[in-house]
Write an enzyme that holds these catalytic residues in place. Structure first.
Site, PDB file in Angstrom:
ATOM      1  N   SER A 443      52.326 148.716  16.797  1.00  0.00           N
ATOM      2  CA  SER A 443      51.871 148.065  15.567  1.00  0.00           C
ATOM      3  C   SER A 443      52.878 148.247  14.435  1.00  0.00           C
ATOM      4  CB  SER A 443      50.532 148.649  15.110  1.00  0.00           C
ATOM      5  OG  SER A 443      49.473 148.161  15.872  1.00  0.00           O
ATOM      6  N   PRO A 444      52.932 147.265  13.519  1.00  0.00           N
ATOM      7  CA  PRO A 444      53.706 147.496  12.295  1.00  0.00           C
ATOM      8  C   PRO A 444      53.015 148.565  11.452  1.00  0.00           C
ATOM      9  CG  PRO A 444      52.529 145.396  12.193  1.00  0.00           C
ATOM     10  CD  PRO A 444      52.319 145.937  13.568  1.00  0.00           C
ATOM     11  N   GLN A 521      57.587 141.633  10.748  1.00  0.00           N
ATOM     12  CA  GLN A 521      56.398 141.149  10.050  1.00  0.00           C
ATOM     13  C   GLN A 521      56.763 140.917   8.588  1.00  0.00           C
ATOM     14  OE1 GLN A 521      53.082 143.735   8.672  1.00  0.00           O
ATOM     15  NE2 GLN A 521      51.835 142.685  10.214  1.00  0.00           N
ATOM     16  N   TYR A 603      46.885 141.762   0.770  1.00  0.00           N
ATOM     17  CA  TYR A 603      48.187 141.443   0.202  1.00  0.00           C
ATOM     18  C   TYR A 603      48.174 140.004  -0.312  1.00  0.00           C
ATOM     19  CZ  TYR A 603      49.570 145.847   2.358  1.00  0.00           C
ATOM     20  OH  TYR A 603      49.646 147.174   2.696  1.00  0.00           O
ATOM     21  N   ARG A 651      48.901 137.603  11.172  1.00  0.00           N
ATOM     22  CA  ARG A 651      47.893 138.672  11.060  1.00  0.00           C
ATOM     23  C   ARG A 651      46.881 138.288   9.998  1.00  0.00           C
ATOM     24  NH1 ARG A 651      48.098 145.230  11.084  1.00  0.00           N
ATOM     25  NH2 ARG A 651      48.417 144.744  13.285  1.00  0.00           N
ATOM     26  N   ARG A 745      48.523 154.511  15.606  1.00  0.00           N
ATOM     27  CA  ARG A 745      48.637 155.970  15.439  1.00  0.00           C
ATOM     28  C   ARG A 745      49.030 156.715  16.713  1.00  0.00           C
ATOM     29  NH1 ARG A 745      45.049 154.103  11.792  1.00  0.00           N
ATOM     30  NH2 ARG A 745      45.198 154.912   9.663  1.00  0.00           N
TER      31      ARG A 745
END
Length: 809
Positions: A443-444, A521, A603, A651, A745
Site C-alpha cells: 500500500s502507499p 499515487q 484530500y 482510490r 502495516r
C-alpha cells in the site's frame, strides 16, 4: 431458586433441564402457549462443533438427539447448469418437532414442570404467582416481554430484503444443497437439507422486488407452492413441496427475516418487595439468519452459558436461596460473555444474509467461483479452513483459478510439480500491458521523509526492500503535484526536475534488481495540507511556514484546530488540473509502471466528492454527478497524458462512516462514473474524510466495499484494510472479492511479508515467474480510442487541455 421460563422453545426448555440437573432443589416451571406437540417449521441444522457443546452440557440429551440426527459432510452448489460439491463440513439435521419433544421429555425426567396452552399476558403477574426469583423471557421472535421493556433492552429490529418460505419435501438429499434458478423476474434460491429418515427441509428465498414481480404476493398458498415446484422441478424428481402452515392464508407463508439485536438482556422488576430479574434468551434477545443455521444453536448456547455462570459463581446459601449479589454477578457475566459470542455469530450471519440478498451481484461469476464465494460468504470459513475440510476440492479450485489467471496475463500455465497448486494470491495479474507476478501490492504509506519534495535514500531502501520481499508491486506514497499540495513538508513530489530524477533512480533500481512493479499515487492534500509530520502531531498545522489551502468548499478538517481552507475558484481548478497533468508526465518519464489517482481520505479531490465537505452551489456541487465532475476532469486529463499501455487506478473512500456522507451505495455510483471515464481499477478504501467518523473495524473490514464495487460495476478492484494473513488474501482473490490485495502495516513490520506468508502456507516456490515459458502477450483491450485521444491532445499545452476540459469540450 424458583425459576419461570416464559416460552417452551429450545432456549427455555434446555436452560430449565440444565438448571434442574445442576441442582434438583430448584423449582422450575416452563410456560408454553401451544399444545405439547405443536410446532411449526421443518428441520434445524447444527454443526459438529455445536453437537460437542451439547454433549459437554448434558450427555443424556445429546445422546438422544444424536440418535435422531441425519448427518452429512457435503455441500452442493447448483448454478448455471453446473454442480460443485465440497466435503468435510460436518452438519446434522433434526426435525424441529423432534428436538422439542426430546427436550420436553428430558425436562419431565428431571422434574421440570411444563405448563402448556397458557398464553402469558403479564410477566410480572406470572412472577408473583410463582414467587419467582428469576424469569427467563424465551418467548421467541415476537417477544412481548422484549417489547414491554424496550426502554431497557433497546432492541433494534431490522426487516431484511428477501422473502422466504419454509417448506418440506419427501425427496431426500445426500448433501446440504443450494440451488439457484434465474427467472425473467430475477434470481430464486433454495436451501435444502434432509433432517430425518424421509423428509428434507426446502427453503425458497428471493429478493422482495423479484417476489412481487413474479406475482407471488397475489397468489394463494397452494399457487405459490406450485410455482416453487415448477421452478425447482429438476431437483425434486417429481416430489411435491409440502407446507405445515395451513393456518396461514394466501402469501402469508412468505416472510421477511427480522434481524434482532438487543443492547441489554436483563430487566430488574420490583415484585412483592423483591427485585426479580427478567432475562432475554434465544430469539427474544437476538436472531441469526437461517443461511448459517444458527438460530437454534444460539438459543441452546445461551442456555448453556447462563447455566454455566450459575455453576461458576455458586452463591447458593444454606437455605437454598441465591444471594442477591451472586445473582447480579451471574447475570452480568452471562450478558458480557454471551453478547461477544452472539455478536460474532450475528456478524457472520449478516455477511451470509447479505450475500443471499444479492445473488444477482455474483451471477456474472463462473459456477466454480460462484460456489467458492458462497462457501466463504460469512468469513467464518477461509481458504485454509476449506483446505482442512476438503484439500482435494481446494487443489482443483486453485488449479482452475491459476489457469484463468495465466491466460488473462498472456502466460502459459505450467502447474507446479508434485500435485501442488499455486495459491490464488501468487497468481499473476495483467492490466493493460502491465503484468504483476502476483496479487500482493504494498500500500502507499506516507513516510514523511522527503526533503523539499525529493525522494532520497530512505525511499530507495523502503520501497526497494519491499520490492525484494516478494510483493508483485509496490506503491510509492501519495506523491504531491505541487509544493502547496503536500500534506507535510516531508512529503515527496513530482513538480520539479530533481523530483523526477530522484524517482527514476528508485524505479530503475526496482526494475533492475527485482521482478516487482512500482506504482505512483498522485494526489493533492487540499484541506488536510500544511501539517506536521505524523510523529510531531498528526493533522496539526505547522508551527510556522504554513501555506494557503484550498478545498471544494471552505472548511477546517479539525474544527477550531486545523488551518482553514478556502473554496477553490475556477482558476485554482484550472491550475491544479494542469499540475496533475505535469506530474503525470513526470511519472511517465521516471518510468513508473502504474499510476493511481488519489480521490479518497478527505484530500482535495475527495473533498469534492463527499457531501460532508462539498457545499458548492455551482456545477461542481449538489448531485453526486456534479460533485464528481472535477475529479473526473482531472482523471480524463491524466489519462490522456499517461502512456496508453499502462494502467490507472483510482482510490476512493467507499464509506465516510458519518451520517449524511458517502455510503457504499454511493461508492458503486462513483466507481461506475470512473469506469465510464476509462479507469482501469478502483482502490477501495474508506473514511478519513471527517473526524466525526465511526468506522466499524475488524479483519478485512473494507473488503465488502471492494466486493460490491467489483461485482456490481464490473471493474477490477484493490481490497485494503486489516488484511494481514495469506489466508485473508487467498480467500479474497479466490472468491472474486478483489483482484489485488494491498497490504500496509504488515509490510512496515516485515518487508518480506509476501515471502513469509507464502512459506507459512507451505509454498516456497516464490521464484516461480522465472520458470514460466512466456506466451505471446497480446493487448486484450482495444487501445485505439486512447491513442486517438492522445494524438488529438499532443499539440496542446497542459493549460489548453485544462481549459478545454473545464469547458467540457
Amino acid at each position: 431458586m424458583k425459576i419461570v421460563c416464559i416460552g417452551g422453545g429450545p432456549a427455555g426448555l434446555y436452560f430449565s433441564l440444565l438448571m434442574k440437573k445442576q441442582n434438583p432443589r430448584h423449582d422450575i416451571t416452563v410456560i408454553e402457549r401451544n399444545r405439547p406437540y405443536d410446532t411449526f417449521g421443518w428441520g434445524v441444522v447444527f454443526s459438529d462443533q455445536t453437537l460437542g457443546n451439547l454433549t459437554a452440557a448434558d450427555e443424556d440429551t445429546a445422546r438422544t438427539i444424536l440418535r435422531s440426527f441425519n448427518h452429512w459432510d457435503d455441500i452442493e452448489v447448483n448454478f448455471k447448469g453446473k454442480t460443485i460439491r465440497s466435503s468435510g463440513h460436518g452438519f446434522c439435521g433434526i426435525g424441529r418437532k423432534r428436538l422439542l419433544n426430546i427436550l420436553q421429555e428430558r425436562c419431565e425426567q428431571l422434574g421440570v414442570k411444563l405448563v402448556f396452552e397458557t398464553d402469558v399476558g403479564d410477566d410480572r403477574e406470572i412472577a408473583a404467582t410463582y414467587d419467582a426469583d428469576l424469569v427467563i423471557a424465551s418467548d421467541g421472535l415476537n417477544s412481548r416481554i422484549r417489547n414491554r421493556y424496550a426502554d431497557t433492552f433497546r432492541p433494534e429490529v431490522e426487516t431484511r430484503n428477501c422473502r422466504f418460505v419454509w417448506l418440506g419435501t419427501k425427496k431426500l438429499f445426500d448433501a446440504f444443497t443450494f440451488a439457484f434458478e434465474q427467472t425473467e423476474h430475477g434470481w430464486f434460491q433454495a436451501h435444502i437439507y434432509q433432517f430425518d429418515g424421509d423428509t428434507s427441509t426446502f427453503i425458497v428465498e428471493t429478493p422482495e422486488d423479484t417476489w412481487k414481480k413474479a406475482g407471488l404476493d397475489a397468489m394463494s398458498q397452494e399457487e405459490g407452492i406450485a410455482f416453487c415446484e415448477r421452478l425447482f422441478a429438476r431437483y425434486l424428481d417429481g416430489h411435491a413441496l409440502l407446507s405445515n402452515a395451513k393456518h396461514l392464508r394466501g402469501s402469508a407463508i412468505w416472510i421477511n427475516f427480522p434481524r434482532v439485536v438487543c443492547n441489554t438482556w436483563v430487566q430488574w422488576n420490583e415484585i412483592q418487595g423483591r427485585r426479580v430479574p427478567v432475562v432475554l434468551m434465544g430469539d427474544a434477545a437476538h436472531t441469526a439468519h437461517f443461511s448459517i443455521g444458527s438460530g437454534t444453536k444460539l438459543a441452546l448456547e445461551d442456555a448453556i452459558e447462563l447455566a454455566n455462570c450459575f455453576s461458576r459463581h455458586g452463591g447458593h446459601a444454606e437455605d437454598g436461596k441465591e444471594t442477591r449479589h451472586a445473582l447480579e454477578q451471574v447475570l452480568e457475566d452471562y450478558q458480557s460473555l454471551r453478547s461477544v459470542e452472539v455478536l460474532k455469530i450475528q456478524n457472520a450471519a449478516r455477511n451470509s444474509m447479505e450475500w443471499f440478498e444479492n445473488v444477482d451481484r455474483y451471477s456474472r461469476l463462473d459456477a466454480e467461483q460462484f460456489a467458492y464465494s458462497m462457501l466463504t460468504r460469512s468469513q467464518r470459513i477461509s481458504h485454509e479452513n476449506l483446505r482442512l475440510r476438503d484439500p482435494e476440492y481446494v487443489r482443483r479450485y486453485e488449479d482452475w483459478i491459476a489457469g484463468r489467471a495465466f491466460a488473462q496475463a498472456g502466460l502459459e500455465y505450467v502447474p507446479p510439480a508434485g500435485g501442488k497448486s499455486i495459491p490464488p494470491m501468487l497468481t499473476p495479474y495483467r492490466l493493460r500491458n502491465t503484468v504483476l507476478k502476483n496479487r500482493i501490492v504494498v500500500s502507499p504509506m506516507a513516510q514523511y521523509s522527503a526533503v523539499d519534495g525529493v525522494a532520497g535514500d530512505y525511499h530507495l531502501v523502503h520501497l526497494g526492500s519491499r520490492a525484494m520481499g516478494g510483493a508483485g508491486m509496490v506503491f510509492a506514497e501519495m506523491t504531491c503535484v505541487a509544493a502547496d499540495a503536500r500534506i507535510t513538508p516531508g512529503c515527496p513530489g513530482l513538480y520539479a526536475p530533481e523530483h523526477t530524477a530522484a524517482w527514476k533512480r528508485i524505479v530503475d533500481f526496482i526494475h533492475q534488481s527485482t521482478d516487482a512493479r512500482i506504482a505512483v499515487q498522485l494526489g493533492h492534500a487540499g484541506p488536510k495540507g500544511s501539517t506536521r509530520r505524523a510523529w510531531d502531531g498528526i493533522d496539526l498545522p505547522l508551527d510556522d511556514g504554513n501555506w494557503p489551502l484550498v478545498a471544494a468548499s471552505e472548511q477546517q478538517y479539525i474544527e477550531g484546530v486545523s488551518q482553514a481552507a478556502r473554496a477553490a475558484t475556477p482558476q485554482d481548478m484550472e491550475r491544479i488540473l494542469a499540475e496533475f497533468v505535469s506530474a503525470t508526465r513526470a511519472a511517465a518519464e521516471a518510468g513508473f509502471d502504474w499510476l493511481e489517482l488519489h480521490c479518497a481520505h478527505g484530500y482535495l479531490l475527495s473533498s469534492f466528492i463527499s457531501p460532508l465537505t462539498n457545499k458548492r452551489s455551482d456545477e461542481y456541487g449538489g448531485t453526486l454527478e456534479n460533485r464528481c465532475r472535477f475529479p473526473l476532469q482531472v482523471f480524463a486529463a491524466i489519462r490522456a497524458a499517461w502512456p496508453q499501455d499502462k494502467p490507472i487506478s483510482v482510490r476512493i473512500s467507499a464509506h465516510d462512516w458519518v451520517e449524511g456522507g458517502i455510503t457504499p451505495a454511493d461508492a458503486v455510483h462513483i466507481a461506475r462514473l470512473f469506469k465510464d471515464a476509462g479507469a482501469d481499477m478502483i482502490d477501495c478504501s474508506s473514511g478519513q474524510v471527517s473526524k466525526k467518523e465511526q468506522p466499524v473495524y475488524g479483519r478485512m473490514f473494507q473488503t465488502p466495499f471492494s466486493d460490491r464495487i467489483r461485482n456490481e460495476v464490473g471493474i477490477p478492484t484493490i481490497a485494503v484494510g486489516a488484511i494481514y494473513e495469506a489466508d485473508h488474501a487467498n480467500s479474497i482473490i479466490a472468491a472474486g472479492r478483489a483482484d489485488l490485495c494491498a497490504i500496509a502495516r504488515p509490510h512496515l513490520a516485515n518487508p518480506a511479508w509476501t515471502l513469509n506468508e507464502a512459506a507459512k502456507i507451505g509454498y516456497t516456490g516464490i521464484e516461480w515467474p522465472k520458470q514460466y515459458r512466456p506466451a505471446k502477450i497480446q493487448l486484450e483491450r482495444n487501445l485505439e480510442r486512447e491513442r486517438q485521444m492522445a494524438a488529438a491532445s499532443s499539440g496542446l499545452t497542459p493549460q489548453q487541455i485544462a481549459a478545454r476540459l473545464m469547458e467540457g469540450t
